[in-house]
Design a protein around this motif. Structure first.
Motif, PDB file in Angstrom:
ATOM      1  N   LEU A   1       0.847  -1.200   0.000  1.00 50.76           N
ATOM      2  CA  LEU A   1       0.000   0.000   0.000  1.00 50.76           C
ATOM      3  C   LEU A   1       0.879   1.245   0.000  1.00 50.76           C
ATOM      4  N   ARG A   2       1.920   1.211   0.812  1.00 49.64           N
ATOM      5  CA  ARG A   2       2.838   2.339   0.843  1.00 49.64           C
ATOM      6  C   ARG A   2       3.539   2.490  -0.506  1.00 49.64           C
ATOM      7  N   PHE A   3       3.917   1.333  -1.074  1.00 41.58           N
ATOM      8  CA  PHE A   3       4.666   1.318  -2.330  1.00 41.58           C
ATOM      9  C   PHE A   3       3.827   1.892  -3.466  1.00 41.58           C
ATOM     10  N   ALA A   4       2.593   1.394  -3.602  1.00 40.75           N
ATOM     11  CA  ALA A   4       1.804   1.744  -4.769  1.00 40.75           C
ATOM     12  C   ALA A   4       0.793   2.849  -4.491  1.00 40.75           C
TER      13      ALA A   4
ATOM     14  N   ALA B   1       6.536  -7.648  -7.392  1.00 36.30           N
ATOM     15  CA  ALA B   1       7.431  -8.740  -7.006  1.00 36.30           C
ATOM     16  C   ALA B   1       8.878  -8.405  -7.319  1.00 36.30           C
ATOM     17  N   GLN B   2       9.100  -7.818  -8.505  1.00 35.03           N
ATOM     18  CA  GLN B   2      10.471  -7.480  -8.873  1.00 35.03           C
ATOM     19  C   GLN B   2      10.978  -6.280  -8.085  1.00 35.03           C
ATOM     20  N   ARG B   3      10.073  -5.357  -7.809  1.00 36.05           N
ATOM     21  CA  ARG B   3      10.542  -4.109  -7.218  1.00 36.05           C
ATOM     22  C   ARG B   3      10.498  -4.120  -5.694  1.00 36.05           C
ATOM     23  N   LEU B   4       9.797  -5.071  -5.134  1.00 35.84           N
ATOM     24  CA  LEU B   4       9.667  -5.117  -3.674  1.00 35.84           C
ATOM     25  C   LEU B   4       9.793  -6.575  -3.214  1.00 35.84           C
ATOM     26  N   PRO B   5      10.944  -7.184  -3.504  1.00 37.75           N
ATOM     27  CA  PRO B   5      11.034  -8.640  -3.320  1.00 37.75           C
ATOM     28  C   PRO B   5      10.835  -9.095  -1.877  1.00 37.75           C
ATOM     29  N   LEU B   6      11.365  -8.337  -0.917  1.00 44.01           N
ATOM     30  CA  LEU B   6      11.256  -8.789   0.475  1.00 44.01           C
ATOM     31  C   LEU B   6       9.794  -8.879   0.897  1.00 44.01           C
TER      32      LEU B   6
ATOM     33  N   ALA C   1       2.578   1.997 -16.598  1.00 48.24           N
ATOM     34  CA  ALA C   1       3.592   1.717 -15.583  1.00 48.24           C
ATOM     35  C   ALA C   1       3.395   2.671 -14.411  1.00 48.24           C
ATOM     36  N   GLN C   2       3.584   2.158 -13.194  1.00 53.33           N
ATOM     37  CA  GLN C   2       3.365   2.984 -12.020  1.00 53.33           C
ATOM     38  C   GLN C   2       4.657   3.217 -11.280  1.00 53.33           C
ATOM     39  N   GLU C   3       4.775   4.423 -10.772  1.00 51.69           N
ATOM     40  CA  GLU C   3       5.906   4.722  -9.911  1.00 51.69           C
ATOM     41  C   GLU C   3       5.648   4.109  -8.547  1.00 51.69           C
ATOM     42  N   GLY C   4       6.689   3.617  -7.923  1.00 53.66           N
ATOM     43  CA  GLY C   4       6.506   3.100  -6.573  1.00 53.66           C
ATOM     44  C   GLY C   4       7.247   3.962  -5.580  1.00 53.66           C
ATOM     45  N   GLU C   5       6.711   4.084  -4.397  1.00 55.50           N
ATOM     46  CA  GLU C   5       7.419   4.813  -3.342  1.00 55.50           C
ATOM     47  C   GLU C   5       8.315   3.861  -2.586  1.00 55.50           C
ATOM     48  N   ALA C   6       9.350   4.404  -1.998  1.00 56.36           N
ATOM     49  CA  ALA C   6      10.261   3.551  -1.227  1.00 56.36           C
ATOM     50  C   ALA C   6       9.548   3.049   0.025  1.00 56.36           C
ATOM     51  N   VAL C   7       9.794   1.801   0.366  1.00 59.37           N
ATOM     52  CA  VAL C   7       9.219   1.234   1.586  1.00 59.37           C
ATOM     53  C   VAL C   7      10.353   1.014   2.580  1.00 59.37           C
ATOM     54  N   PRO C   8      10.240   1.583   3.773  1.00 58.87           N
ATOM     55  CA  PRO C   8      11.323   1.428   4.760  1.00 58.87           C
ATOM     56  C   PRO C   8      11.631  -0.043   5.036  1.00 58.87           C
ATOM     57  N   LEU C   9      12.909  -0.310   5.283  1.00 51.76           N
ATOM     58  CA  LEU C   9      13.328  -1.702   5.492  1.00 51.76           C
ATOM     59  C   LEU C   9      12.691  -2.316   6.734  1.00 51.76           C
ATOM     60  N   ALA C  10      12.475  -1.476   7.743  1.00 51.38           N
ATOM     61  CA  ALA C  10      11.875  -2.021   8.978  1.00 51.38           C
ATOM     62  C   ALA C  10      10.516  -2.637   8.677  1.00 51.38           C
TER      63      ALA C  10
END
Lengths: 97, 344, 103, 509
Positions: D357-360, D372-377, D445-454
């Motif tokens: 949700l944060r990403f997209a 999946a490719q952009r947010l593998p964890l 194509a959609q831009e994604g926001e960075a998702v904190p590692l925590a």
């Protein structure tokens, strides 16, 4: 003697309450109903308090009863004033025959 | 003789029927304001019933909390809902009773409410979602639990082993002389601690929902202000008395707290404000004080080899008094804050 | 002693009445009233029956429980009322909407 | 190494640490993140301490205050409570690690999230430790009010509507439960579970209490057809709250139902106690099928996960007909394993949904656009959670379902076994639906926001937990055996305490 006096006051108080309630139900507008509520009921409660004070076990208990009545007088006066001033603000004209 | 025995029963029957009638009227009245007033009346009659049942503590709490605080909260909420409704300039669906505006006079128009969907906002009317046939069916279905529960209560007729004797046997060691207070604060103190937490939780929830203070910013009535100035110190005195008397007679922290809360509400309505520098952590500290003192007291005793919330012999009395005082302050503050609504 | 039974049965009546109103009424404020009536009925049952034993002191344990219950009910009412107002401000409704897929 | 604290002290810490931490977070909002994390760590530590004590000394039963039941309130801990406490501590720590990053952009929500969540945690821990029916009522209310307030946290119209309904459901459920408590107290003169278990007799009072309490708790557990409130509430709450509601809150009322059933009602003779398990099993089966199909139909990720919870709740009730009156222990163990695995897996899935949700910026499944490719964890966390939900080896969910099937086969309940299998296949359907969309690109194509590692790691670790649970069985059984919660009534734990109390009550008059 004391008991019968007390009973007399209690019954008299009840009569005033009845009258006040009748007024609340029958009077034509908010101002007159306030009269019924504040005057008759305050007097009715006063008589009842008097009747109960005669039966009170101690002077302190009698004092508490009297105190309740005084508080109620202040509270019902304020409440009556609030309601009446609200009604006036709303432009409700007093009832005329 | 027989008539003398029947008289109390007759009174109780009338009281019970009044209860049911008031409840029915409160729940079915088409006018919301009338419904709330009838509900408050229900609370008052319930208070009488508690006296008849020798439960003076509950009677006090019922009238102060069940009728008083709940009623005030309901009226305040209703006033805000309806003033928001009036603002959307719809024809009001609620029948305007003579007295209805009283509640409106208590509250400012809720300036924060957004202009809203209007066509549906007034659809409520007497407000049942169900067609009449379904309602009748439901009512008939509910006769089953009614009869069942009634039957069970009939079964419970036989006196069962309660805990009266056990409470009486341990009353000496509890630190207070009034059985209900002993159960509330000592024997089942763990429940009471969590109950304080529930009250605090409700305030947290309310504050998480709204940000603006809502009530009491309107012009003041001089008579009300005068009465408040007269009553507030008196109510504080009464609260202190109720805490003190709770140790050996009906009364205690919850009843006292609600009187204190009412004093706060009155002061607020008559224009008094918590000074801005005290609305931050000092206010929050007062709000949590009851739970903090109760919990810390319960934990500290563990360091002295006592069980959790188990007070050493002789220490129960001062410990309970400290807890009650702190709880009264917090309950009063929380109730007043709940009534005012928005967080400072 | 029979009075106790009268009040306990009145409690049962309140529970069922409140439950009916909770299901039938649409306005959320009425649902709050209904919930409070249900609670009162349960309290009446719980502490009313504490007076059963003839002549003896009423049982203080259920009385203390009812005191706890009353406070909890007040807390729940306060939260519910605040939520109604928030819902009213956000949607203009004072009743529950269907919320399947609304976005 | 000698134990630094006794079992009773660990138990007290489990309730009081979150309570005091909640107050501290309220008092000092600026430090709330750190206070919350500290409290979560301490609670995990205390839970491990309690577990260690249970494994060493056997089941725990302590009185609060100097008063044992029936006058006072007792706390108990056995294998059943311990595993649920453990799950709560793990999921709680995971969510607490996730929350600071998630709420970084909503400081107002964060300010209220911490105290409300810690009070919720207080209620959960208190509920698992309580042996007193009225104390349990207070805990239920604390739980229900905090859960409803948390649901409304985002303040959106949908969330408020869902929270409002949730609040009413929760209040009605507790009221029904309290009605049962009232009847039991007046029937048998105590609200202590152990004493009640000894005194309870079949009859009108017990039956009415059973019905009221079961109805109230089913409403709170959202068993079909009482599930109507669950999906909107779990779907519209902030992601960490959804995780808590789905993973933990539902389990608490299920635990209470199970505990009441085991300690009080399962031994009763009569029509009701024999019919009820069958009914619960049927409703459970209906919940599995209905919830799974609904999940397949959803277009939004969080609602899909929420409907999956409706289905997973169904599994928990399949054990009732399998064990019935003759205690077949395998089914209870299976259900408990499923509850734990679901807790960890579902928390992981909701947290990864929060990451997505944060990403997209949305959670429409069809528009996941190569997440999946952009947010593998995060996607790994979702998939691993899904593996456990489906019941694929070697996950915790697999062990649970395997045991459940075993119990069904040994008792010849082919119908139930079939439901378990079909539910698994449907679960695979809805999990793969998400995965499929996450691998494919959308037209725009959609831009994604960075998702904190925590946020990513906390979800992933919880998902690993769900998988690792599959290997933890040998370590898990001895803990569950403590106090033999499924074999014998609770009564055997505290016979000494009861003897003591009995002596007192005889002396009293």
């Amino acid at each position: 003697m004391l008991i019968s006096l007390s009973a007399f006051f209690l019954v008299a108080g009840a009569v005033f309450f009845l009258a006040g309630t009748l007024g609340l139900l029958r009077f034509p507008d908010v101002y007159t109903r306030l009269h019924a509520l504040t005057k008759a009921d305050n007097l009715g409660l006063g008589l009842m308090v008097l009747g109960l004070m005669l039966q009170a076990e101690s002077l302190a208990a009698a004092g508490k009863l009297l105190f309740i009545w005084l508080l109620l007088l202040a509270a019902s006066a304020t409440a009556g004033q609030l309601v009446a001033s609200w009604a006036q603000g709303k432009g409700i004209a007093p009832w005329r025959r | 003789m027989a008539s003398l025995n029947l008289l109390p029963l007759a009174i109780d029957l009338v009281l019970a029927l009044t209860l049911l009638w008031l409840a029915w009227r409160a729940l079915s009245s088409p006018d919301l304001f009338r419904a709330v007033v009838l509900f408050i009346a229900l609370g008052l009659v319930l208070g009488l019933v508690w006296v008849r049942l020798d439960a003076v503590d509950i009677a006090l709490a019922e009238i102060a909390l069940g009728a008083g605080v709940t009623g005030a909260l309901l009226l305040a909420a209703l006033a805000k809902l309806q003033s928001a409704e009036a603002e959307t300039a719809d024809a009001s669906t609620e029948q305007e009773g003579d007295w209805q505006g009283c509640s409106q006079a208590l509250a400012e128009p809720d300036a924060k409410s957004k202009p809203t969907l209007t066509a549906s906002a007034t659809m409520d009317a007497t407000g049942s979602a169900m067609p009449i046939a379904l309602r009748i069916l439901l009512a008939l279905l509910l006769l089953v639990p009614l009869a069942g529960l009634g039957w069970v209560v009939w079964q419970l007729w036989l006196p069962a082993p309660g805990l009266t004797d056990l409470v009486a046997a341990r009353l000496e060691a509890s630190g207070v002389a009034h059985p209900v207070t002993a159960v509330l604060l000592n024997f089942r103190g763990y429940d009471t601690l969590l109950e304080l937490a529930v009250l605090l939780l409700a305030l947290l929830g309310v504050w998480s929902l709204s940000s603006a203070p809502h009530l009491g910013d309107e012009e003041q009535e001089p008579a009300l202000a005068a009465l408040s100035r007269l009553l507030a110190p008196l109510m504080i005195l009464v609260a202190a008395y109720l805490v003190w008397v709770g140790a050996h007679a009906p009364g205690g922290a919850f009843q006292a707290g609600s009187v204190l809360g009412a004093a706060g509400v009155l002061l607020r309505l008559s224009g008094w404000r918590v000074p801005p520098r005290a609305t931050g952590w000092p206010l929050r500290l007062v709000l949590v004080l009851g739970v903090v003192v109760f919990a810390c007291m319960g934990l500290v005793v563990m360091a002295f080899g006592q069980p959790l919330l188990g007070y050493p012999p002789g220490w129960a009395k001062p410990a309970l008094l400290a807890i009650e005082l702190a709880a009264t302050l917090s309950i009063g503050a929380i109730l007043a804050a709940l009534f005012i609504g928005g967080r400072p | 002693m029979t009075s106790v039974l009268v009040f306990a049965l009145a409690g049962v009546g309140l529970i069922v009445l409140g439950f009916y109103a909770l299901l039938v009424q649409r306005h959320l404020l009425r649902k709050v009233l209904a919930f409070n009536v249900i609670s009162s009925g349960i309290f009446l049952l719980l502490a009313g029956l504490a007076r059963r034993a003839p002549g003896a002191e009423p049982d203080p344990v259920p009385q203390a429980m009812v005191l706890t219950g009353i406070v909890v009910a007040v807390a729940a009412t306060a939260l519910a009322l605040a939520m109604i107002q928030a819902l009213r401000a956000a949607t203009g409704r004072t009743w529950l909407g269907d919320d399947g897929d609304e976005e | 190494m000698p134990m630094p604290l006794s079992g009773a002290e660990w138990a007290a810490a489990l309730v009081f640490v979150p309570l005091l931490a909640a107050l501290a977070c309220f008092l000092v909002p600026r430090a709330a993140n750190w206070l919350g994390l500290l409290a979560a760590t301490l609670i995990l530590f205390a839970t491990l301490g309690l577990v260690r004590g249970l494994l060493g000394d056997g089941p725990l039963r302590v009185a609060v205050g100097a008063w044992a039941a029936p006058l006072g309130i007792d706390l108990v801990a056995d294998g059943l409570s311990a595993v649920l406490l453990l799950m709560t501590a793990l999921v709680g720590l995971g969510v607490s690690a996730f929350a600071p990053a998630y709420f970084a952009e909503h400081s107002e929500q964060r300010r209220w999230f911490w105290p409300l969540w810690l009070l919720l945690w207080t209620a959960l821990n208190g509920l698992y430790l309580a042996a007193d029916l009225f104390n349990l009522y207070v805990m239920l209310e604390l739980l229900g009010l905090s859960a409803a307030a948390l649901t409304a946290l985002s303040g959106s119209a949908t969330a408020l509507n869902a929270a409002m309904r949730y609040l009413f459901v929760s209040l009605l459920g507790s009221a029904a439960y309290l009605l049962g408590v009232a009847l039991l107290y007046h029937g048998y003169g105590t609200v202590d579970m152990v004493l009640l278990g000894e005194r309870l007799e079949a009859g009108a009072v017990a039956s009415a209490a059973l019905l009221a309490m079961v109805a109230g708790l089913l409403l709170k557990t959202a068993l079909w057809p009482f599930h109507f409130w669950l999906a909107p509430a779990h779907g519209s709450a902030p992601a960490p709250v959804s995780a808590l509601l789905s993973a933990l809150v539902i389990k608490a009322s299920f635990y209470l139902l199970l505990r009441l059933w085991l300690a009080l009602f399962s031994g009763l003779a009569g029509l009701l106690p024999t019919l009820l398990p069958e009914l619960l099993g049927l409703l459970g089966a209906a919940a599995i099928l209905w919830g799974s199909v609904q999940a397949l139909r959803q277009r939004r990720l969080k609602l899909l996960i929420a409907y999956s919870t409706v289905a997973q709740v169904g599994y928990l009730f399949l054990a009732f007909p399998l064990t019935g009156v003759q205690a077949g222990e395998i089914a209870w163990r299976a259900v408990l394993y499923l509850a734990l695995a679901h807790g960890l897996a579902k928390a992981a899935m909701f947290l990864s949904a929060g990451g997505l949700l944060r990403f997209a910026g949305h959670d429409r499944i069809a528009d996941l656009d190569r997440a999946a490719q952009r947010l593998p964890l995060t996607l790994t966390a979702f998939v691993l959670g899904g593996v456990s939900i489906m019941g694929l080896p070697p996950s915790g969910g697999f062990i649970g379902k395997w045991l459940l099937l075993e119990a069904a086969f040994t008792q010849g309940r082919w119908g139930l076994a079939l439901v378990v299998l079909v539910g698994g296949i449907l679960a695979a359907g809805y999990v793969f639906k998400v995965i499929g969309y996450a691998f494919t690109a959308t037209k725009i194509a959609q831009e994604g926001e960075a998702v904190p590692l925590a946020m990513q790691w906390s979800a992933l670790l919880l998902a690993f937990g769900a998988i690792l649970l599959g290997f933890a069985a040998p370590w898990f059984w001895p803990l569950l055996e403590v106090g033999a919660p499924f074999a014998a009534p609770l009564a055997e734990i505290g016979t000494e305490a009861i003897a003591e109390v009995g002596a007192v009550s005889e002396a009293a008059p």
